[in-house]
Design an enzyme around this catalytic site. Sequence first.
Site, PDB file in Angstrom:
ATOM      1  CB  THR A  18      -0.912  -0.007   1.257  1.00  0.00           C
ATOM      2  OG1 THR A  18      -1.790  -1.122   1.152  1.00  0.00           O
ATOM      3  CG2 THR A  18      -1.733   1.258   1.372  1.00  0.00           C
ATOM      4  CG  ASP A  63      -1.580  -7.000  -2.257  1.00  0.00           C
ATOM      5  OD1 ASP A  63      -1.363  -7.667  -1.230  1.00  0.00           O
ATOM      6  OD2 ASP A  63      -2.519  -6.202  -2.368  1.00  0.00           O
ATOM      7  CB  SER A  64       2.845  -8.199   1.189  1.00  0.00           C
ATOM      8  OG  SER A  64       1.803  -8.119   2.118  1.00  0.00           O
ATOM      9  CB  THR A  95       0.408  -4.086   6.493  1.00  0.00           C
ATOM     10  OG1 THR A  95      -0.847  -4.094   5.809  1.00  0.00           O
ATOM     11  CG2 THR A  95       0.954  -2.677   6.574  1.00  0.00           C
ATOM     12  CB  THR A 168       1.493 -10.983  15.038  1.00  0.00           C
ATOM     13  OG1 THR A 168       0.608 -11.737  14.236  1.00  0.00           O
ATOM     14  CG2 THR A 168       0.744 -10.427  16.236  1.00  0.00           C
TER      15      THR A 168
HETATM   16  N1  ASP Z   1      -2.615  -5.855   0.586  1.00  0.00           N
HETATM   17  C1  ASP Z   1      -1.584  -4.896   0.932  1.00  0.00           C
HETATM   18  C2  ASP Z   1      -0.278  -5.644   0.990  1.00  0.00           C
HETATM   19  O1  ASP Z   1      -0.029  -6.344   1.927  1.00  0.00           O
HETATM   20  C3  ASP Z   1      -1.899  -4.259   2.222  1.00  0.00           C
HETATM   21  C4  ASP Z   1      -0.866  -3.294   2.716  1.00  0.00           C
HETATM   22  O2  ASP Z   1       0.112  -2.998   2.115  1.00  0.00           O
HETATM   23  O3  ASP Z   1      -1.066  -2.763   3.809  1.00  0.00           O
HETATM   24  O4  ASP Z   1       0.511  -5.517   0.100  1.00  0.00           O
END
Ligand code: ASP
Length: 363
Positions: A18, A63-64, A95, A168
């Site tokens: 993000t 995207d993770s 995240t 976590t």
């Molecule tokens: N879906 C996003 C990711 O993990 C969420 C984020 O970055 O906060 O890449």
Amino acid sequence: MDMTTAKANVLVLYTGGTIGMCPSEQGYQPVPGYLGQRIAGSPQFVGHDLPTFDLIECSPLLDSANMQHSDWNAMTETLAEHYEHYDGFVILHGTDTMAFSASALSFMLEGLNKAVIFTGSQIPLAENRSDAQENLLATLMLLNRYHDRLKGVFLYFNHELMLGNRCTKISADSYQAFSSPNFPPIAKVGIHMNVHWELIEQLDRHSGSDLKPQYIQDSRVGVLKLFPGFDAQWIAPLLNEELDGLILECYGAGNAPGQNTALINALSQAATAGIIIVAVTQPLYGTADLSLYATGQALEKAGVISGYDMTTEAAFTKLKYVLSKEQDAEAIRNQMSTPIRTELTVPGSVRPDIVKQAQSALD
Ligand code: ASP
């Protein structure tokens, strides 16, 4: 003081997530080059208390949720390639699986003598009410100020610097996205930066003095959460044939339904067949010590190992790391119950008085 010579030189690696995403009609998505433009266009990212830094983008940006062990290997490879040229490293990451990647790299970067800090944000840098600026600026400032004393893999989020393998994700929609439930934060960043140096001195490190990256081999490690009414038949085929290791999320202090003999037998057969089974606890706080209750001892007798207060993320990535290095099942089991990067607490591992002191000083 000459501020130009005091600056650290930092590498920022953007993996996706993000923090650098661009708003589009299909929702937020990572766009190559976009984060660099946003940072270059923001006056906040230049200042006497910030390091000089270079930005490298991974390709593709992810995207993770899409990350896997090959991405941890790629991050490790990039850090190793640039290790000598920088004083510290920032990994910008989504995240969703940041706690997995931070845990994985804490094990993989053997001999790490510099700081690697993961951060990201809940709202993209491109938006006005974003947490991205605070998270990235504070991470850069911490590295500029303390790069010669901070060593290890950390995660910075919402004013706290935490050990990467103790974190976590606890919220999908709060700025406080992460917690380090069983180990105090290493630093709190408010008006002042309060770093707990005594705690840092207690951290376990790999004994080597040169960076020796250990890459993760493909292995079949699963995570299983116990729930009331669990039927052993559902996992029998998995346990018998396809897995190398299993992280078992138990109840409370490491309890499982001891009266469910089919489940206990299935686990016992799997352990005998060489599958490494590690118990962690479902609650956020506390430890899975199988010796405490009869229901835990049933697991211990079945060959399940106590993972103590490891997060599922730490236990999962540690098992993949240890499986990549060791062949001998007994050696793997021993390592899984022993702290190697402060990822778990057992008597004698970290001085409780210093942990308590850090907790109260930082509250
Ligand atoms: N879906 C996003 C990711 O993990 C969420 C984020 O970055 O906060 O890449």
